[in-house]
Each structure stands twice: as structure tokens, then as C-alpha cells.
Design a protein around this motif. Structure first.
Motif, PDB file in Angstrom:
ATOM      1  N   ALA A 190      39.302  38.308  38.055  1.00 47.06           N
ATOM      2  CA  ALA A 190      39.835  39.660  38.237  1.00 47.06           C
ATOM      3  C   ALA A 190      39.741  40.121  39.696  1.00 47.06           C
ATOM      4  O   ALA A 190      39.873  41.305  39.986  1.00 47.06           O
ATOM      5  CB  ALA A 190      39.093  40.636  37.330  1.00 47.06           C
ATOM      6  N   ARG A 191      39.489  39.171  40.599  1.00 45.29           N
ATOM      7  CA  ARG A 191      39.419  39.433  42.046  1.00 45.29           C
ATOM      8  C   ARG A 191      38.234  40.312  42.440  1.00 45.29           C
ATOM      9  O   ARG A 191      38.294  41.039  43.430  1.00 45.29           O
ATOM     10  CB  ARG A 191      40.730  40.013  42.564  1.00 45.29           C
ATOM     11  N   ARG A 192      37.186  40.246  41.635  1.00 50.79           N
ATOM     12  CA  ARG A 192      35.934  40.922  42.006  1.00 50.79           C
ATOM     13  C   ARG A 192      34.914  39.842  42.360  1.00 50.79           C
ATOM     14  O   ARG A 192      33.859  39.716  41.766  1.00 50.79           O
ATOM     15  CB  ARG A 192      35.436  41.798  40.854  1.00 50.79           C
ATOM     16  N   ARG A 193      35.298  39.019  43.339  1.00 49.59           N
ATOM     17  CA  ARG A 193      34.512  37.831  43.671  1.00 49.59           C
ATOM     18  C   ARG A 193      33.113  38.168  44.164  1.00 49.59           C
ATOM     19  O   ARG A 193      32.142  37.523  43.787  1.00 49.59           O
ATOM     20  CB  ARG A 193      35.279  36.986  44.688  1.00 49.59           C
ATOM     21  N   THR A 223      24.055  42.985  34.051  1.00 50.60           N
ATOM     22  CA  THR A 223      24.761  44.244  33.799  1.00 50.60           C
ATOM     23  C   THR A 223      24.446  45.293  34.854  1.00 50.60           C
ATOM     24  O   THR A 223      25.334  46.046  35.259  1.00 50.60           O
ATOM     25  CB  THR A 223      24.441  44.813  32.396  1.00 50.60           C
ATOM     26  N   ARG A 224      23.197  45.343  35.320  1.00 45.72           N
ATOM     27  CA  ARG A 224      22.828  46.346  36.334  1.00 45.72           C
ATOM     28  C   ARG A 224      23.522  46.079  37.667  1.00 45.72           C
ATOM     29  O   ARG A 224      24.042  46.994  38.296  1.00 45.72           O
ATOM     30  CB  ARG A 224      21.314  46.373  36.559  1.00 45.72           C
ATOM     31  N   VAL A 225      23.488  44.831  38.124  1.00 44.47           N
ATOM     32  CA  VAL A 225      24.111  44.509  39.415  1.00 44.47           C
ATOM     33  C   VAL A 225      25.619  44.714  39.335  1.00 44.47           C
ATOM     34  O   VAL A 225      26.216  45.326  40.228  1.00 44.47           O
ATOM     35  CB  VAL A 225      23.754  43.071  39.856  1.00 44.47           C
ATOM     36  N   ALA A 226      26.239  44.227  38.278  1.00 48.52           N
ATOM     37  CA  ALA A 226      27.688  44.378  38.137  1.00 48.52           C
ATOM     38  C   ALA A 226      28.079  45.846  38.008  1.00 48.52           C
ATOM     39  O   ALA A 226      29.042  46.298  38.647  1.00 48.52           O
ATOM     40  CB  ALA A 226      28.188  43.582  36.932  1.00 48.52           C
ATOM     41  N   ALA A 227      27.337  46.613  37.213  1.00 49.56           N
ATOM     42  CA  ALA A 227      27.658  48.036  37.022  1.00 49.56           C
ATOM     43  C   ALA A 227      27.542  48.806  38.334  1.00 49.56           C
ATOM     44  O   ALA A 227      28.376  49.672  38.629  1.00 49.56           O
ATOM     45  CB  ALA A 227      26.740  48.638  35.965  1.00 49.56           C
ATOM     46  N   ARG A 228      26.532  48.475  39.120  1.00 49.72           N
ATOM     47  CA  ARG A 228      26.369  49.154  40.410  1.00 49.72           C
ATOM     48  C   ARG A 228      27.541  48.827  41.334  1.00 49.72           C
ATOM     49  O   ARG A 228      28.122  49.714  41.957  1.00 49.72           O
ATOM     50  CB  ARG A 228      25.041  48.729  41.044  1.00 49.72           C
TER      51      ARG A 228
END
Length: 196
Positions: free
Chosen positions: A74-77, A138-143
Motif C-alpha cells: 500500500a506504499r507505506r514502506r 499495532t502501536r508502531v503502525a498506528a502511530r
């Protein structure tokens, strides 16, 4: 990195260790941990069994790898790399802690009273890796993705569900999964953030 992040991260990690120390050194705490384990592990029907056997895999490194691949596609490398490397670091830290603490799993400690629904995982019981791995991811991605309050609340519920599944399935005590979630949050709090 701000001092507040260091203090929060250290506080979460110390809290996780305090749970482990309390349950291994205080009989009343260990008894409460066992009682809660017994209540959750008792089983609540075949549908609950199927749900928890399925949902527990969301805390695996494989699931984190698949989620990272989806973010990458999704291009969120940057988010994918940060979340997955933080998750792998969490897993490595926990494997070392398991060797130091060497707490037997419920089935090893009390085979006659433990209902184990999945194969016995490798390693010892404390702390639990599945909720730590999922919580870190989940925490790192959500931030990074700037997920709002409602989204973070939903992710916390998911983390807690996976943590509960480990107890329900008979492979961890409640104190193991609580410590795992705290360590997952600690690593996520301390992990380098996305540059603006």
C-alpha cells in the motif's frame, strides 16, 4: 528522543518485570494468577474454542510479516519496515527474558488441570510473545499512520483478545500475557518515529 518517551518506555518495562517478580515471589499473587488462569482456561464451548484458536495466530511473527507486506504493498514502506523491525526486536528481547526467568508453562506445571488446545509452543512461559509482538506492531503502525482514538481503542481490544486467547488455550498465565503487552508497548514507545 524526548525524556518523556524514555520515562514512559522504562516505566512500562519495569511494570512488566514487576508483574513477573510479584508472581514468582509472592504466593498470594501466584495463587490469584492461577485462579484467573483456571477461570479463563476452563473453556466456554466449542465456538469460543474455535474463535480463540483462530485469533491467537494474529500474535505470531507470520501475521506481523503479512501485515507489514500489506503496508508495503500500500506504499507505506517506512511504516512497514519500522513496525516489523520493532516487532522482531520485541520477539528477540522476550526470547532472552524467557531463558532467564525459565517459568514453566501451565501444562508443564499442572498437566492434569490444564486444558491445552494448541501444540505446546517452544520456550518458557513468562513473558508471553504473542501479545507483545502484536502490541508492538499495532502501536508502531498506528502511530505512523496517525490512527485516531477510536482506532487505537480497537487495536487495544485486539491486543487484549490475543492476550486472552493465550490463557484460554492453556499456554500462558494471565501474568505472562500482561507482561507481554506491557513490554510490547514499551518497545513501541521507544522505537524511532517517522520523520515528518
Amino acid at each position: 528522543m524526548g525524556i518523556g518517551r524514555w520515562l514512559w518506555g522504562a516505566g512500562l518495562f519495569v511494570g512488566a518485570c514487576a508483574v513477573g517478580v510479584a508472581v514468582t515471589n509472592h504466593p498470594a499473587v501466584a495463587e490469584a494468577d492461577q485462579d484467573l488462569f483456571d477461570a479463563i482456561n476452563a473453556g466456554h464451548g466449542p465456538q469460543a474454542d474455535r474463535v480463540f484458536v483462530t485469533v491467537t495466530e494474529l500474535g505470531s511473527l507470520y501475521a506481523s510479516g503479512a501485515a507489514a507486506a500489506s503496508l508495503f504493498a500500500a506504499r507505506r514502506r517506512g511504516t512497514a519496515v519500522r513496525a516489523l523491525t520493532a516487532t522482531c526486536a520485541t520477539w528477540l528481547v522476550l526470547q532472552g527474558m524467557k531463558k532467564v526467568v525459565d517459568r514453566p508453562r501451565p501444562l508443564d506445571a499442572n498437566p492434569d488441570a490444564t486444558r491445552q488446545l494448541v501444540a505446546r509452543p517452544n520456550g518458557m512461559s513468562w513473558p508471553s510473545s504473542h501479545p507483545a509482538v502484536l502490541t508492538t506492531f499495532t502501536r508502531v503502525a498506528a502511530r505512523d499512520l496517525e490512527v485516531g482514538v477510536a482506532g487505537r481503542g480497537a487495536l487495544t481490544a485486539l491486543d487484549a483478545t490475543v492476550a486472552t486467547s493465550r490463557v484460554y488455550l492453556g499456554v500462558h498465565y494471565p501474568s505472562d500475557v500482561l507482561s507481554g503487552m506491557l513490554i510490547g508497548r514499551a518497545v513501541a514507545r521507544l522505537w524511532p518515529r517517522r520523520r515528518p
